[in-house]
Design an enzyme around this catalytic site. Structure first.
Site, PDB file in Angstrom:
ATOM      1  N   GLU A 266      -9.779  -4.319  -4.884  1.00 31.95           N
ATOM      2  CA  GLU A 266      -9.725  -2.819  -4.595  1.00 31.95           C
ATOM      3  C   GLU A 266      -9.455  -1.331  -4.902  1.00 31.95           C
ATOM      4  O   GLU A 266      -9.975  -1.041  -6.001  1.00 31.95           O
ATOM      5  CB  GLU A 266      -7.915  -2.717  -4.565  1.00 31.95           C
ATOM      6  CG  GLU A 266      -7.721  -3.997  -3.404  1.00 31.95           C
ATOM      7  CD  GLU A 266      -6.407  -4.500  -3.262  1.00 31.95           C
ATOM      8  OE1 GLU A 266      -5.792  -3.522  -2.811  1.00 31.95           O
ATOM      9  OE2 GLU A 266      -5.654  -5.797  -3.967  1.00 31.95           O
TER      10      GLU A 266
ATOM     11  N   SER B  70       0.996  -1.033   0.255  1.00 24.70           N
ATOM     12  CA  SER B  70       0.227   0.215  -0.052  1.00 24.70           C
ATOM     13  C   SER B  70       1.308   1.021   0.188  1.00 24.70           C
ATOM     14  O   SER B  70       1.335   1.520  -1.027  1.00 24.70           O
ATOM     15  CB  SER B  70      -0.253  -0.097   1.252  1.00 24.70           C
ATOM     16  OG  SER B  70      -1.889   0.640   0.754  1.00 24.70           O
TER      17      SER B  70
ATOM     18  N   HIS C 214      -7.428  -5.708  -0.097  1.00 27.72           N
ATOM     19  CA  HIS C 214      -5.730  -5.154   0.692  1.00 27.72           C
ATOM     20  C   HIS C 214      -5.537  -5.826   1.304  1.00 27.72           C
ATOM     21  O   HIS C 214      -5.800  -5.349   2.371  1.00 27.72           O
ATOM     22  CB  HIS C 214      -6.732  -3.737  -0.222  1.00 27.72           C
ATOM     23  CG  HIS C 214      -5.772  -2.675   0.398  1.00 27.72           C
ATOM     24  ND1 HIS C 214      -5.379  -2.373  -1.103  1.00 27.72           N
ATOM     25  CD2 HIS C 214      -5.074  -1.649   1.676  1.00 27.72           C
ATOM     26  CE1 HIS C 214      -3.930  -1.535  -0.554  1.00 27.72           C
ATOM     27  NE2 HIS C 214      -3.365  -0.885   0.782  1.00 27.72           N
TER      28      HIS C 214
END
Length: 302
Positions: free
Chosen positions: A236, A146, A266
């Protein structure tokens, strides 16, 4: 973990309910951080895991290995959390499963977080950590999830531009490469909500320029980046941004592989100790990095 792991629905539900207070929930940011660290303490680690606190160029970090504690290769994994939450402690189990899959030492730097420390604090810490690891090991790779994935790209770019030690590969889990960009598809998924991302991006940017390639590496020069694996799920919030980034990497001549995870949410990789899908995703990531760490760069004699 048993061969079958826990039921998918059970792990997905517990993730949704358990992570919500620590990811954009009603708690103050410092409590969100503490909540995520507390939840991570329930996650199992592989047998033989050794975790040692260390310092990388003055900043705290965790050094994670499984089995033999000394390895010639290393991975610097940069944790996610939208630059406002997350820590080496919240990603300790993921680091351990990655170390096992890659047959390598994994370092988890404790880079500075916003809003207390806006951009470029996290990037400076990540670059310094990578330099310290490069000095201590024969070969190293960068990975991140991320926000940590975006940070890994920005770190690789800084190292390339400085013509210093460069990473053998990039392993990216749903990388957030343009924090200021509004999602073009879904507004929320099991873990991420666009509103939380937008607020976190403002905290991280501070007085900076949203077009700065250090802040948004997806907008910057991508040529010369090392071989890259990107893992993402179509459902996502970040999917469209990640797909566009992958296209830009290809256009820049980067050796990039995109692996679409059919079910895993995610950064579900953190559940590698209890969920088969997560274990398989970490094994894929670790295998990619292991192969690249074992390769000898062109022009370098073994």
């Amino acid at each position: 973990m048993s061969r079958r792991g826990l039921p998918f629905w059970l792990v997905a539900t517990s993730t949704y309910l358990g992570q919500r207070p620590g990811i954009g929930g009603p708690l103050p940011i410092r409590w969100q951080r503490a909540w995520l660290d507390l939840m991570a303490r329930t996650l199992p680690e592989p047998a033989g895991t050794v975790v040692r606190p260390c310092r990388l160029d003055g900043r705290p970090a965790l050094r994670v290995s499984v089995g033999a504690t000394e390895r010639p290769t290393a991975i610097v994994h940069l944790h996610g959390g939208a630059y406002t939450v997350g820590s080496p402690r919240s990603h300790r189990a993921l680091g351990a499963y990655l170390a096992k899959a890659a047959d390598s030492v994994v370092y988890l730097p404790d880079y500075r977080l916003a809003p207390e420390h806006p951009f470029p604090a996290a990037l400076e810490d990540a670059v310094d950590a990578a330099g310290a690891v490069a000095a201590a090991h024969d070969r190293f790779a960068l990975s991140g999830d991320s926000a940590g994935g975006g940070l890994a790209v920005a770190t690789a770019r800084r190292l390339i531009d400085a013509r210093t030690d460069t990473s053998a590969a990039l392993g990216l889990i749903s990388p957030w490469v343009d924090p200021a960009a509004e999602p073009t598809g879904r507004r929320r998924d099991l873990v991420v909500r666009a509103k939380w991302g937008r607020l976190s991006a403002l905290h991280y940017l501070g007085p900076g320029d949203p077009a700065d390639a250090g802040f948004a590496p997806g907008r910057g020069e991508l040529g010369e980046l090392p071989p890259t694996l990107i893992q993402v799920n179509r459902r996502e919030v970040l999917y469209d941004q990640v797909a566009e980034f992958a296209g830009r990497l290809r256009a820049a001549g980067v050796d990039v592989t995109v692996s679409e995870l059919p079910r895993l949410w995610h950064v579900g990789h953190v559940m590698a100790g209890v969920l088969v899908d997560a274990q398989q995703a970490v094994d894929e990531l670790g295998g990619f990095l292991r192969a690249r760490l074992g390769a000898v760069p062109a022009g370098v004699r073994g």
